[in-house]
Design an enzyme around this catalytic site. Structure first.
Site, short mmCIF file in Angstrom:
data_model
loop_
_atom_site.label_atom_id
_atom_site.label_comp_id
_atom_site.label_asym_id
_atom_site.label_seq_id
_atom_site.Cartn_x
_atom_site.Cartn_y
_atom_site.Cartn_z
N ASP A 195 14.71 3.07 4.80
CA ASP A 195 13.85 2.29 3.90
C ASP A 195 14.66 1.62 2.81
O ASP A 195 14.56 0.41 2.59
CB ASP A 195 12.79 3.20 3.24
CG ASP A 195 11.61 3.48 4.15
OD1 ASP A 195 11.78 3.39 5.37
OD2 ASP A 195 10.52 3.78 3.63
N PRO A 237 0.82 -1.21 0.00
CA PRO A 237 0.00 0.00 0.00
C PRO A 237 0.86 1.27 0.00
O PRO A 237 1.92 1.29 0.64
CB PRO A 237 -0.82 -0.10 1.29
CG PRO A 237 -0.42 -1.35 1.96
CD PRO A 237 0.62 -2.05 1.18
N GLY A 250 3.71 3.73 5.29
CA GLY A 250 4.85 3.36 6.14
C GLY A 250 5.42 1.99 5.86
O GLY A 250 6.19 1.46 6.65
N ALA A 273 10.37 2.99 -1.93
CA ALA A 273 11.72 2.40 -1.96
C ALA A 273 11.69 1.01 -2.61
O ALA A 273 12.63 0.62 -3.30
CB ALA A 273 12.28 2.31 -0.55
N ALA A 274 10.60 0.27 -2.39
CA ALA A 274 10.51 -1.08 -2.96
C ALA A 274 10.36 -1.01 -4.48
O ALA A 274 10.99 -1.79 -5.21
CB ALA A 274 9.35 -1.85 -2.34
O1 PMV Z 1 8.48 5.65 5.08
P1 PMV Z 1 7.96 5.61 6.47
O2 PMV Z 1 6.58 6.15 6.62
O3 PMV Z 1 8.16 4.27 7.09
O4 PMV Z 1 8.82 6.61 7.37
C1 PMV Z 1 10.16 6.55 7.45
C2 PMV Z 1 10.58 6.74 8.84
C3 PMV Z 1 10.94 8.16 9.28
O5 PMV Z 1 11.86 7.97 10.34
C4 PMV Z 1 9.70 8.85 9.80
C5 PMV Z 1 11.58 8.98 8.19
C6 PMV Z 1 12.95 8.51 7.75
O6 PMV Z 1 13.42 9.03 6.72
O7 PMV Z 1 13.58 7.70 8.43
#
Ligand code: PMV
Length: 311
Positions: free
Chosen positions: A148, A97, A101, A106-107
């Site tokens: 990520d 989704p 988060g 990135a995937a």
């Molecule tokens: O991509 P998300 O929603 O899992 O957020 C990444 C995590 C944060 O720490 C909020 C941002 C980051 O760049 O690490």
């Protein structure tokens, strides 16, 4: 034809504080994935991206220059030393989704780098894939920590500190996670920016909060290494409280976290940027379905159960 896949990810400890140099722990989620399929096209056609889930089909050289999909294709070609793009189609699919988060951006980028480079005869190591994807993460996230792209490119649990070499670690025992989606879309960029503004207004308070979260992440690593899942769960609860204090939770996340705990989870917290997106609960295998049911009853729009193992 070349196919490559990349998993989703979930952050177990340390989101937000990781942007400010504290450690965080993330693990791959193999129950969802992004797929890229690269095929040769008729000569002279350039590269066409078909993003089925987004309803987009476009020639890379005609997309805006800051388009994330265009950028990752161009970065990959540049890394391979290819100046004139070959005629190819890149078909994308993802079950991850978006803006929840789970690392969908990135995937997708990772799957593209892997499929495109392999199709053109080069297998890039995870560190190089991660570095290319990081460039695109900056468009999605503004000031990304890099967690990520690291966890997704390495496909392994990581203990991550911004700007430092990746650390993988051994797990005392595999464990199960139940991931519940609030159904609320929450762009990481916005929440990260809000935290930055709050930090600028009150640095001392936020630095202390980040320190406390960093400590929880360090203890979390030890507990995972020792296989002490009760302690991992308690630390997840503590991390959630600190994120509530930071102002990045919301009523829906808190309700799902509470529902998971009541149904027997060892611990639960929001995961990722917050204000929506997903929460994650640590469970013993025998309580996974009770927690899944409780999350659905508490209003989760989707629930996913995943096992986490070391590399
Ligand atoms: O991509 P998300 O929603 O899992 O957020 C990444 C995590 C944060 O720490 C909020 C941002 C980051 O760049 O690490």
């Amino acid at each position: 034809m070349t196919i490559a896949r990349a998993p989703g990810k979930v952050i177990l400890f340390g989101e937000h504080a990781v942007v400010y140099g504290r450690p965080a722990i993330a693990v791959p989620v193999s129950g969802v994935e992004a797929t890229a399929i690269v095929e040769d096209a008729s000569p002279g056609q350039g590269i066409t991206v078909i993003a089925l889930d987004l309803g987009r089909c476009f020639r890379v050289d005609e997309a805006p220059s800051d388009d994330p999909l265009r950028l990752i294709v161009e970065l990959t070609l540049r890394r391979l030393g290819i100046e004139s793009p070959p005629a190819l189609t890149i078909a994308l699919r993802s079950t991850i989704p978006i803006a929840r988060g789970l690392g969908s951006g990135a995937a997708i980028s990772t799957a593209i780098v892997k499929a495109l480079s392999q199709h053109l005869g080069v297998t890039l190591p995870p560190s190089e894939i991660s570095a290319l994807v990081y460039e695109v993460e900056k468009i999605y996230h503004g000031t990304p920590s890099g967690i990520d792209n690291t966890v997704i490119a390495f496909e392994s649990p990581v203990f991550f500190i911004k700007g430092r070499p990746i650390q993988t670690f051994t797990m005392g025992q595999p464990f199960s996670l139940v991931i519940g989606d609030t159904g609320i879309s929450s762009p990481t960029r916005d929440v990260v920016l809000d935290v930055r503004k709050a930090w600028e207004r009150n640095r001392a308070y936020y630095e202390t909060l980040f320190d406390r979260i960093g400590k929880v992440a360090e203890e979390g690593r030890k507990a995972i290494e020792e296989g002490d899942l009760m302690r991992v769960g308690r630390l997840m609860d503590e991390n959630h409280s600190l994120l509530v204090e930071m102002g990045v939770s919301c009523a829906e996340l808190d309700e799902l976290v509470e529902a998971a705990r009541k149904a027997g989870a060892l611990g639960a917290k929001l995961s990722g940027a917050g204000r929506g997106g997903n929460m994650v609960a640590l469970v013993e295998p025998e309580t996974a379905s009770a927690v899944e049911k409780a999350l659905k009853e508490a209003g989760a729009s989707a629930v996913l159960i995943t096992q986490v193992r070391g590399k």
